[in-house]
Design a protein around this motif. Sequence first.
Motif, PDB file in Angstrom:
ATOM      1  N   ALA A 152       0.828  -1.209   0.000  1.00  0.00           N
ATOM      2  CA  ALA A 152       0.000   0.000   0.000  1.00  0.00           C
ATOM      3  C   ALA A 152       0.860   1.256   0.000  1.00  0.00           C
ATOM      4  N   ARG A 153       1.916   1.255   0.790  1.00  0.00           N
ATOM      5  CA  ARG A 153       2.792   2.430   0.842  1.00  0.00           C
ATOM      6  C   ARG A 153       3.493   2.663  -0.485  1.00  0.00           C
ATOM      7  N   LEU A 154       3.984   1.600  -1.095  1.00  0.00           N
ATOM      8  CA  LEU A 154       4.680   1.755  -2.369  1.00  0.00           C
ATOM      9  C   LEU A 154       3.723   2.209  -3.464  1.00  0.00           C
ATOM     10  N   ALA A 155       2.487   1.749  -3.420  1.00  0.00           N
ATOM     11  CA  ALA A 155       1.506   2.149  -4.421  1.00  0.00           C
ATOM     12  C   ALA A 155       1.132   3.625  -4.289  1.00  0.00           C
ATOM     13  N   ASP A 156       1.095   4.118  -3.061  1.00  0.00           N
ATOM     14  CA  ASP A 156       0.689   5.508  -2.819  1.00  0.00           C
ATOM     15  C   ASP A 156       1.832   6.502  -2.964  1.00  0.00           C
ATOM     16  N   GLY A 157       3.053   6.023  -2.850  1.00  0.00           N
ATOM     17  CA  GLY A 157       4.217   6.907  -2.903  1.00  0.00           C
ATOM     18  C   GLY A 157       4.863   6.979  -1.537  1.00  0.00           C
ATOM     19  N   ASP A 158       6.081   6.445  -1.397  1.00  0.00           N
ATOM     20  CA  ASP A 158       6.733   6.341  -0.097  1.00  0.00           C
ATOM     21  C   ASP A 158       8.091   7.041  -0.159  1.00  0.00           C
ATOM     22  N   GLU A 159       8.277   8.022   0.699  1.00  0.00           N
ATOM     23  CA  GLU A 159       9.510   8.810   0.658  1.00  0.00           C
ATOM     24  C   GLU A 159      10.736   7.989   1.049  1.00  0.00           C
ATOM     25  N   ASP A 160      10.599   7.101   2.022  1.00  0.00           N
ATOM     26  CA  ASP A 160      11.744   6.275   2.383  1.00  0.00           C
ATOM     27  C   ASP A 160      12.148   5.367   1.225  1.00  0.00           C
ATOM     28  N   ALA A 161      11.177   4.824   0.509  1.00  0.00           N
ATOM     29  CA  ALA A 161      11.489   3.989  -0.651  1.00  0.00           C
ATOM     30  C   ALA A 161      12.195   4.789  -1.727  1.00  0.00           C
ATOM     31  N   ARG A 162      11.815   6.051  -1.873  1.00  0.00           N
ATOM     32  CA  ARG A 162      12.510   6.919  -2.838  1.00  0.00           C
ATOM     33  C   ARG A 162      13.966   7.116  -2.432  1.00  0.00           C
ATOM     34  N   ARG A 163      14.221   7.289  -1.149  1.00  0.00           N
ATOM     35  CA  ARG A 163      15.599   7.482  -0.675  1.00  0.00           C
ATOM     36  C   ARG A 163      16.421   6.197  -0.844  1.00  0.00           C
ATOM     37  N   ILE A 164      15.797   5.067  -0.557  1.00  0.00           N
ATOM     38  CA  ILE A 164      16.496   3.792  -0.761  1.00  0.00           C
ATOM     39  C   ILE A 164      16.823   3.612  -2.234  1.00  0.00           C
ATOM     40  N   ALA A 165      15.851   3.890  -3.098  1.00  0.00           N
ATOM     41  CA  ALA A 165      16.073   3.757  -4.541  1.00  0.00           C
ATOM     42  C   ALA A 165      17.170   4.701  -5.013  1.00  0.00           C
ATOM     43  N   ALA A 166      17.179   5.924  -4.501  1.00  0.00           N
ATOM     44  CA  ALA A 166      18.217   6.879  -4.894  1.00  0.00           C
ATOM     45  C   ALA A 166      19.604   6.359  -4.514  1.00  0.00           C
ATOM     46  N   THR A 167      19.698   5.731  -3.357  1.00  0.00           N
ATOM     47  CA  THR A 167      20.985   5.175  -2.928  1.00  0.00           C
ATOM     48  C   THR A 167      21.450   4.086  -3.883  1.00  0.00           C
ATOM     49  N   VAL A 168      20.539   3.176  -4.231  1.00  0.00           N
ATOM     50  CA  VAL A 168      20.896   2.103  -5.163  1.00  0.00           C
ATOM     51  C   VAL A 168      21.252   2.679  -6.526  1.00  0.00           C
ATOM     52  N   GLN A 169      20.494   3.673  -6.995  1.00  0.00           N
ATOM     53  CA  GLN A 169      20.788   4.300  -8.283  1.00  0.00           C
ATOM     54  C   GLN A 169      22.150   4.986  -8.271  1.00  0.00           C
ATOM     55  N   HIS A 170      22.503   5.562  -7.148  1.00  0.00           N
ATOM     56  CA  HIS A 170      23.781   6.265  -7.044  1.00  0.00           C
ATOM     57  C   HIS A 170      24.956   5.291  -7.059  1.00  0.00           C
ATOM     58  N   LEU A 171      24.836   4.166  -6.342  1.00  0.00           N
ATOM     59  CA  LEU A 171      25.928   3.189  -6.249  1.00  0.00           C
ATOM     60  C   LEU A 171      25.911   2.185  -7.401  1.00  0.00           C
ATOM     61  N   ARG A 172      24.741   1.883  -7.954  1.00  0.00           N
ATOM     62  CA  ARG A 172      24.555   1.056  -9.142  1.00  0.00           C
ATOM     63  C   ARG A 172      25.251  -0.309  -9.043  1.00  0.00           C
ATOM     64  N   PRO A 173      24.956  -1.086  -8.014  1.00  0.00           N
ATOM     65  CA  PRO A 173      25.557  -2.420  -7.922  1.00  0.00           C
ATOM     66  C   PRO A 173      25.033  -3.347  -9.014  1.00  0.00           C
ATOM     67  N   ASP A 174      25.884  -4.267  -9.445  1.00  0.00           N
ATOM     68  CA  ASP A 174      25.444  -5.290 -10.393  1.00  0.00           C
ATOM     69  C   ASP A 174      24.523  -6.302  -9.718  1.00  0.00           C
ATOM     70  N   VAL A 175      24.848  -6.634  -8.480  1.00  0.00           N
ATOM     71  CA  VAL A 175      24.058  -7.584  -7.700  1.00  0.00           C
ATOM     72  C   VAL A 175      23.913  -7.002  -6.302  1.00  0.00           C
ATOM     73  N   VAL A 176      22.677  -6.961  -5.793  1.00  0.00           N
ATOM     74  CA  VAL A 176      22.466  -6.384  -4.471  1.00  0.00           C
ATOM     75  C   VAL A 176      21.437  -7.198  -3.709  1.00  0.00           C
ATOM     76  N   LEU A 177      21.741  -7.472  -2.445  1.00  0.00           N
ATOM     77  CA  LEU A 177      20.776  -8.041  -1.514  1.00  0.00           C
ATOM     78  C   LEU A 177      20.137  -6.904  -0.742  1.00  0.00           C
ATOM     79  N   ILE A 178      18.814  -6.885  -0.723  1.00  0.00           N
ATOM     80  CA  ILE A 178      18.084  -5.927   0.096  1.00  0.00           C
ATOM     81  C   ILE A 178      17.438  -6.691   1.244  1.00  0.00           C
ATOM     82  N   ASN A 179      17.932  -6.452   2.451  1.00  0.00           N
ATOM     83  CA  ASN A 179      17.332  -7.029   3.654  1.00  0.00           C
ATOM     84  C   ASN A 179      16.183  -6.145   4.126  1.00  0.00           C
TER      85      ASN A 179
END
Length: 410
Positions: free
Chosen positions: A61-88
């Motif tokens: 529900a949060r991701l569907a509505d727009g979640d600021e923490d998810a945006r920050r997490i995504a920005a971090t992954v986009q910035h570092l751009r790992p080939d393979v990443v585990l998200i705990n």
Amino acid sequence: MKRPWFFLAGGLCLALLAACAGSRTPMSTPTPADTDAAARPLRFATFNASLYDEEHGGLVARLADGDEDARRIAATVQHLRPDVVLINEFDYDDAGRAKTLFLKLYLGVGQDGQDPIHYPYAYTAEVNTGVPSGLDLDQDGRIGGEGRYHGNDAWGYGLHPGQYGMLVLSMHPIDEAAVRSFRLLRWSAMPGALKPVRPDTGQAFYPEAVWSQLRLSSKSHWDLPIDTPQGRIHFLVAHPTPPVFDGPERRNAARNHDEIRLWAEYLSPGEKPWLCDDAGRCGGLAEGERFVIAGDYNADPADGGSLPGSIHQLLEHPRVLRFATPRSEGAVAAAQAEPANRTHRTAAAHDTASFGPRNGNYRVDYVLPSVGLPVQASGVFWPQAGETGAGWLTATDHRLVWVDLAPDAR
């Protein structure tokens, strides 16, 4: 584990959810590999993103509505751009809806000035957290309970099935037919398991009827074979329970130790007929196979509540590469700002998580390549004030840890 502690039209959201055909399938047809892919470093990463919710379906529900923490997490992954990443700590749902939304609407959309990133392969599966055991695991005389105590009698602590799950994203194919999961492995099957004992009586904390059924992995342990430009690499991922939130019997600390030990046993020689995966295949990882261990292991080498030597079972394993510990200057600055860190023995530069003024900062997140996979570079993403990404740190109490494997390491 952080504890409680762009909006979309409904039609578009439903269409995206319907597009997910199963939880362990590639998100899109992979593009042909670049001809020079083997000449580039291969980045593996781990990131405890704290993308969980206390309600079943809450993350979707949060991701569907727009979640600021998810945006920050995504920005971090986009910035570092790992080939393979585990998200705990990414809540699992059977239909893979949270995964679909995160890939499409967050990673697939540029966040805070970063470029979108598209992972053609994604893997997630069931975990033990929040799954009722039907047993009195906390030995309080009842099964289940109210509020936060409700999760104490799940196979792994959680308020609903799938809470604190795991998600692996990859630029390279995951051989799903060869994946091994150890979610169902019983703790008592491990020879010499640290069976919790009540210190006042010397009696076992768990009655035999409970101990004989208790699962070892609080979430799951996965061996994901990934076919990279540098050859097949086994991505060994897990998220052991925190070694706290228990009593004098130290049942969580013992479980944390033995969850870490599972990978040490998996890498050690011997037939190991007890080490059987969920499909009934027994034994460890064959000699000569290359791997990268990743995850939030909730164990600092020198500080915190884990049992002495817990993480050293991996750090000092003969098959694990010795290399310079990932570090950041941001962690040093953050440690200096919290008095709790003054008594810590682990170098502040190596910290990967910030647990507040009472506990301080610890090194608990690891990316550990095998011998034979030369490391070219590594780091902990912990920007200081004024640096790119400083505003993203509020999304989670952990930091992304990455390791670059030297190109063409075969």
